[in-house]
Scaffold this motif. Structure first.
Motif, PDB file in Angstrom:
ATOM      1  N   GLN A 122       0.778  -1.196   0.165  1.00 52.93           N
ATOM      2  CA  GLN A 122      -0.039   0.063  -0.037  1.00 52.93           C
ATOM      3  C   GLN A 122       0.831   1.123   0.029  1.00 52.93           C
ATOM      4  OE1 GLN A 122      -2.543  -0.589   3.360  1.00 52.93           O
ATOM      5  NE2 GLN A 122      -4.274  -1.321   2.104  1.00 52.93           N
ATOM      6  N   TYR A 123       0.618   2.212  -0.650  1.00 52.19           N
ATOM      7  CA  TYR A 123       1.047   3.473  -0.807  1.00 52.19           C
ATOM      8  C   TYR A 123       0.092   4.598  -0.844  1.00 52.19           C
ATOM      9  CZ  TYR A 123       5.077   0.981  -2.842  1.00 52.19           C
ATOM     10  OH  TYR A 123       6.042  -0.167  -3.055  1.00 52.19           O
ATOM     11  N   GLU A 124       0.586   5.778  -0.589  1.00 47.50           N
ATOM     12  CA  GLU A 124      -0.480   6.898  -0.560  1.00 47.50           C
ATOM     13  C   GLU A 124       0.402   8.000  -1.336  1.00 47.50           C
ATOM     14  OE1 GLU A 124      -2.128   8.698   3.319  1.00 47.50           O
ATOM     15  OE2 GLU A 124      -0.965  10.181   2.797  1.00 47.50           O
ATOM     16  N   GLU A 125      -0.529   8.612  -2.159  1.00 52.52           N
ATOM     17  CA  GLU A 125       0.285   9.699  -2.940  1.00 52.52           C
ATOM     18  C   GLU A 125      -0.837  11.080  -2.578  1.00 52.52           C
ATOM     19  OE1 GLU A 125       0.639  10.626  -7.717  1.00 52.52           O
ATOM     20  OE2 GLU A 125      -0.862   9.229  -7.169  1.00 52.52           O
ATOM     21  N   ARG A 126       0.296  11.919  -2.715  1.00 52.16           N
ATOM     22  CA  ARG A 126      -0.394  13.304  -2.496  1.00 52.16           C
ATOM     23  C   ARG A 126      -0.213  14.272  -3.701  1.00 52.16           C
ATOM     24  NH1 ARG A 126       1.365  14.313   3.934  1.00 52.16           N
ATOM     25  NH2 ARG A 126       0.478  12.444   4.718  1.00 52.16           N
ATOM     26  N   ARG A 127      -1.085  14.725  -4.518  1.00 42.40           N
ATOM     27  CA  ARG A 127      -0.796  15.307  -5.710  1.00 42.40           C
ATOM     28  C   ARG A 127      -1.621  16.478  -5.864  1.00 42.40           C
ATOM     29  NH1 ARG A 127      -2.625  11.030  -8.389  1.00 42.40           N
ATOM     30  NH2 ARG A 127      -4.738  11.893  -9.489  1.00 42.40           N
ATOM     31  N   MET A 128      -0.999  17.471  -6.488  1.00 41.93           N
ATOM     32  CA  MET A 128      -1.479  18.591  -6.728  1.00 41.93           C
ATOM     33  C   MET A 128      -1.320  19.510  -7.947  1.00 41.93           C
ATOM     34  SD  MET A 128       0.888  20.767  -3.694  1.00 41.93           S
ATOM     35  CE  MET A 128       0.259  19.588  -2.602  1.00 41.93           C
ATOM     36  N   ARG A 129      -2.132  20.288  -8.308  1.00 38.85           N
ATOM     37  CA  ARG A 129      -1.914  21.260  -9.406  1.00 38.85           C
ATOM     38  C   ARG A 129      -1.936  22.580  -9.180  1.00 38.85           C
ATOM     39  NH1 ARG A 129      -5.059  18.843 -14.055  1.00 38.85           N
ATOM     40  NH2 ARG A 129      -6.664  20.206 -13.224  1.00 38.85           N
ATOM     41  N   ASP A 130      -1.305  23.551  -9.681  1.00 35.36           N
ATOM     42  CA  ASP A 130      -1.487  25.062  -9.572  1.00 35.36           C
ATOM     43  C   ASP A 130      -2.458  25.660 -10.865  1.00 35.36           C
ATOM     44  OD1 ASP A 130       0.464  25.287 -11.381  1.00 35.36           O
ATOM     45  OD2 ASP A 130       1.859  26.486  -9.814  1.00 35.36           O
ATOM     46  N   SER A 131      -2.561  26.754 -10.731  1.00 37.39           N
ATOM     47  CA  SER A 131      -3.308  27.491 -11.850  1.00 37.39           C
ATOM     48  C   SER A 131      -2.632  27.621 -13.105  1.00 37.39           C
ATOM     49  CB  SER A 131      -3.896  29.056 -11.558  1.00 37.39           C
ATOM     50  OG  SER A 131      -4.731  28.650 -10.535  1.00 37.39           O
TER      51      SER A 131
ATOM     52  N   GLU B 177       2.504  20.741 -11.469  1.00 37.18           N
ATOM     53  CA  GLU B 177       2.239  19.624 -10.821  1.00 37.18           C
ATOM     54  C   GLU B 177       3.092  18.964  -9.861  1.00 37.18           C
ATOM     55  OE1 GLU B 177       0.414  16.551 -13.403  1.00 37.18           O
ATOM     56  OE2 GLU B 177      -0.987  17.952 -14.279  1.00 37.18           O
ATOM     57  N   ARG B 178       2.713  18.264  -8.726  1.00 39.87           N
ATOM     58  CA  ARG B 178       3.520  17.974  -7.710  1.00 39.87           C
ATOM     59  C   ARG B 178       2.805  16.510  -7.284  1.00 39.87           C
ATOM     60  NH1 ARG B 178       6.729  19.665  -3.011  1.00 39.87           N
ATOM     61  NH2 ARG B 178       6.453  18.049  -1.178  1.00 39.87           N
ATOM     62  N   SER B 179       3.810  15.537  -7.201  1.00 40.73           N
ATOM     63  CA  SER B 179       3.285  14.275  -6.752  1.00 40.73           C
ATOM     64  C   SER B 179       4.282  13.744  -5.721  1.00 40.73           C
ATOM     65  CB  SER B 179       3.132  13.153  -7.976  1.00 40.73           C
ATOM     66  OG  SER B 179       2.974  12.025  -7.379  1.00 40.73           O
ATOM     67  N   LYS B 180       3.559  13.405  -4.462  1.00 34.96           N
ATOM     68  CA  LYS B 180       4.602  12.998  -3.444  1.00 34.96           C
ATOM     69  C   LYS B 180       3.729  11.637  -2.928  1.00 34.96           C
ATOM     70  CE  LYS B 180       6.164  14.140   1.334  1.00 34.96           C
ATOM     71  NZ  LYS B 180       6.107  15.265   2.119  1.00 34.96           N
ATOM     72  N   LEU B 181       5.018  10.607  -3.105  1.00 33.17           N
ATOM     73  CA  LEU B 181       4.703   9.030  -2.775  1.00 33.17           C
ATOM     74  C   LEU B 181       5.007   9.004  -1.687  1.00 33.17           C
ATOM     75  CD1 LEU B 181       3.429   6.728  -4.285  1.00 33.17           C
ATOM     76  CD2 LEU B 181       5.736   6.031  -4.794  1.00 33.17           C
ATOM     77  N   LEU B 182       4.407   8.088  -0.553  1.00 37.66           N
ATOM     78  CA  LEU B 182       4.674   7.949   0.931  1.00 37.66           C
ATOM     79  C   LEU B 182       4.464   6.258   1.040  1.00 37.66           C
ATOM     80  CD1 LEU B 182       2.935  10.581   1.224  1.00 37.66           C
ATOM     81  CD2 LEU B 182       4.051  10.784   2.995  1.00 37.66           C
ATOM     82  N   ASP B 183       5.305   5.578   1.850  1.00 36.54           N
ATOM     83  CA  ASP B 183       4.970   4.223   2.011  1.00 36.54           C
ATOM     84  C   ASP B 183       3.916   4.115   3.244  1.00 36.54           C
ATOM     85  OD1 ASP B 183       6.212   4.945   4.582  1.00 36.54           O
ATOM     86  OD2 ASP B 183       7.963   3.869   3.944  1.00 36.54           O
ATOM     87  N   ALA B 184       3.623   2.695   3.343  1.00 39.19           N
ATOM     88  CA  ALA B 184       2.445   2.566   4.448  1.00 39.19           C
ATOM     89  C   ALA B 184       2.643   3.254   5.744  1.00 39.19           C
ATOM     90  CB  ALA B 184       2.189   0.963   4.301  1.00 39.19           C
TER      91      ALA B 184
END
Length: 208
Positions: A35-44, A48-55
């Motif tokens: 299992q992973y968690e991704e925190r993703r965002m985009r500005d105007s 784009e930014r994508s941060k991957l975290l482990d369990a």
């Protein structure tokens, strides 16, 4: 990495958190799940930014994509380094050929809509408070199963049409791999600009 013009989706900022579960079947019949968690965002501006975290919540990697500067930056939190890749813009001839290819592909899709055997709609869902449209797609691969049957990977996707991003995806490969991605948190807001910058204490490694 070749030349191409990076696509920018502007004026549609967002931030989200998504959970990814990957299950693989071993030769002894047992399954291993990660299992992973991704925190993703985009500005105007379309960055784009994508941060991957482990369990356990530890950061594995951070990826910054800037279609204006034509750069892709991979941050490595454990060693405090940033690998910057500069994407050259295509030449006018390359750009013209790419546009011609896209036009032909769009015309072909318009004349040959997917059949129910390969793609069909799914009931809409509300995911993280957002109304989405769903579809199921059957991808038949050239590989064969041990019994000689075709390999058909079933993919299901639910997309927020106005934002043009998927909020849930599943993939079921009969050879023994299942992937599920679901957005659990969502907000339509402008992320802080500092999140799209390389931290000042990181070592810069330029690549071209």
């Amino acid at each position: 990495m070749g030349s191409f013009k990076m696509r920018a989706i502007t004026g549609e900022p967002y931030s989200l958190t998504a959970k990814t579960t990957t299950s693989k079947k071993f030769t002894d019949g047992t399954w291993h799940t990660t299992q992973y968690e991704e925190r993703r965002m985009r500005d105007s501006e379309g960055r784009e930014r994508s941060k991957l975290l482990d369990a356990s919540g530890r950061p594995i990697s951070v990826r910054l994509t800037d279609p204006v500067a034509q750069t892709i930056i991979n941050l490595q939190p454990f060693v405090k380094s940033a690998i910057i890749t500069h994407i050259p813009l295509p030449s006018p001839d390359q750009q013209a050929r790419a546009e011609e290819f896209r036009a032909k592909a769009a015309a072909y899709r318009a004349q040959h809509p997917p059949s129910p055997d390969t793609e069909n709609p799914l009931p809409p869902q509300t995911i993280a408070g957002v109304q989405t449209e769903g579809k199921r797609r059957f991808n038949v691969l050239s590989a064969k199963m041990s019994d000689g049957q075709e390999v058909s990977v079933v993919e299901e996707t639910w997309t927020a049409p106005d934002l043009r991003i998927p909020l849930a995806q599943t993939s079921d490969d009969p050879r023994g791999e299942k992937i599920s991605i679901t957005v659990t948190e969502w907000q339509r807001a402008e992320p802080a600009s500092a999140l799209f910058q390389v931290p000042p204490n990181y070592k810069l490694i330029e690549q071209k």
